[in-house]
Design an enzyme around this catalytic site. Structure first.
Site, mmCIF file in Angstrom:
data_model
loop_
_atom_site.group_PDB
_atom_site.id
_atom_site.type_symbol
_atom_site.label_atom_id
_atom_site.label_comp_id
_atom_site.label_asym_id
_atom_site.label_seq_id
_atom_site.Cartn_x
_atom_site.Cartn_y
_atom_site.Cartn_z
ATOM 1 N N SER A 66 -3.823 -0.087 1.364
ATOM 2 C CA SER A 66 -4.510 1.151 2.380
ATOM 3 C C SER A 66 -5.384 2.107 1.520
ATOM 4 O O SER A 66 -5.425 2.331 0.322
ATOM 5 C CB SER A 66 -3.275 1.987 2.871
ATOM 6 O OG SER A 66 -2.220 1.234 3.513
HETATM 7 N N1 SAH Z 1 1.852 0.068 1.668
HETATM 8 C C1 SAH Z 1 0.814 -1.089 1.140
HETATM 9 C C2 SAH Z 1 -0.126 -1.644 2.139
HETATM 10 C C3 SAH Z 1 0.491 -2.583 3.006
HETATM 11 S S1 SAH Z 1 -0.661 -3.490 4.272
HETATM 12 C C4 SAH Z 1 0.150 -0.797 0.152
HETATM 13 O O1 SAH Z 1 0.304 0.431 -0.534
HETATM 14 O O2 SAH Z 1 -0.361 -1.528 -0.478
HETATM 15 C C5 SAH Z 1 0.784 -3.867 5.297
HETATM 16 C C6 SAH Z 1 1.790 -4.760 4.767
HETATM 17 O O3 SAH Z 1 2.827 -4.927 5.682
HETATM 18 C C7 SAH Z 1 1.355 -6.160 4.630
HETATM 19 O O4 SAH Z 1 1.629 -6.408 3.136
HETATM 20 C C8 SAH Z 1 2.199 -6.980 5.272
HETATM 21 O O5 SAH Z 1 2.439 -8.346 4.979
HETATM 22 C C9 SAH Z 1 3.618 -6.197 5.628
HETATM 23 N N2 SAH Z 1 4.143 -6.258 6.981
HETATM 24 C C10 SAH Z 1 3.872 -6.775 7.968
HETATM 25 N N3 SAH Z 1 4.703 -6.917 8.839
HETATM 26 C C11 SAH Z 1 6.093 -6.343 8.317
HETATM 27 C C12 SAH Z 1 7.237 -6.443 8.454
HETATM 28 N N4 SAH Z 1 7.975 -6.668 9.764
HETATM 29 N N5 SAH Z 1 8.158 -5.981 7.758
HETATM 30 C C13 SAH Z 1 7.748 -5.781 6.408
HETATM 31 N N6 SAH Z 1 6.442 -5.977 6.007
HETATM 32 C C14 SAH Z 1 5.526 -6.142 7.183
#
Ligand code: SAH
Length: 218
Positions: A66
């Site tokens: 993000s």
């Molecule tokens: N917080 C992260 C950004 C994440 S982007 C950082 O600091 O880098 C969103 C993430 O959510 C992705 O890696 C994606 O694979 C994950 N995601 C999507 N659906 C999900 C679910 N149901 N449970 C857990 N993770 C999920």
């Protein structure tokens, strides 16, 4: 291999903190945490010059780390106190998790994508950060360690999963972007100490989709 954090990195990080402060982040603890976590460690070496721009960035598997402003905004809404138990949905690179750890939280974080889960687990260990990382569908929460003082969802949800609201402690906060696949409104859901649920709405953001049982279909 230890990760280098040079004066140049620290200098760039300070400029990033100034930038997000100018964009309206006022929480000193959040700004301090952003100033501490070496964001460049969460990107591939080839993209080093992007690490301290206020931008989201590809981390592989079609997912993104993000934007720093977004990380700061969500962290500020959570109002983390040292010792708080926080659940993060979407570990991704592990960057947001590290910011929460710097705020003194005890962090539980779930990632759906196996390669990203593994990579984040390795990296956090290398950096000396300790969190509870789980591979699975975060829309179900993590009932075994509930209730949580805060839950942060870092992917865009179609609706607020009630499973997550149920896992909030009295006084707990859920920060979740809700909308369509392209754009979401940031919501702050609070479970008042008496059990009443209140909702506050903030600006629009653009997250990758939250998948899983209470998320979007693939
Ligand atoms: N917080 C992260 C950004 C994440 S982007 C950082 O600091 O880098 C969103 C993430 O959510 C992705 O890696 C994606 O694979 C994950 N995601 C999507 N659906 C999900 C679910 N149901 N449970 C857990 N993770 C999920």
């Amino acid at each position: 291999m230890p990760i280098e954090d040079s004066y140049k990195h620290k200098g760039m990080r300070r400029q990033l903190v100034n930038k997000i402060r100018a964009k309206g982040i006022t929480d000193q603890n959040v700004l301090r945490a952003i100033n501490t976590v070496p964001r460049h460690a969460f990107l591939d070496n080839a993209f080093l010059e992007h690490a301290y721009q206020d931008k989201a960035f590809q981390i592989g598997e079609g997912q993104t780390i993000s934007q720093p402003y977004t990380v700061a905004f969500q962290s500020q809404l959570l109002q983390v106190k040292p010792g708080d138990k926080i659940l993060e949905i979407g570990t991704g690179s592990g960057y947001q998790c590290s910011v929460l750890l710097e705020l003194g939280a005890k962090v539980y974080t779930i990632e759906y994508n196996w390669p990203l889960h593994q990579r984040a687990a390795r990296l956090l260990k290398t950096l000396g950060y300790q969190a509870h990382l789980v591979h699975g569908d975060g829309t179900k929460g993590m009932p075994s360690f509930a209730p949580y003082d805060g839950i942060i969802v870092t992917a865009g949800a179609p609706t607020v999963p009630m499973t997550l609201v149920e896992q909030l402690a009295p006084g707990g906060k859920l920060v979740i972007p809700v909308g369509d696949r392209k754009s979401q409104k940031m919501l702050l859901i609070t479970k008042e100490p008496g059990g009443k649920i209140t909702k506050k709405e903030f600006d629009h953001f653009s997250f990758v989709p939250l998948l899983g049982q209470h998320g979007w279909e693939k």
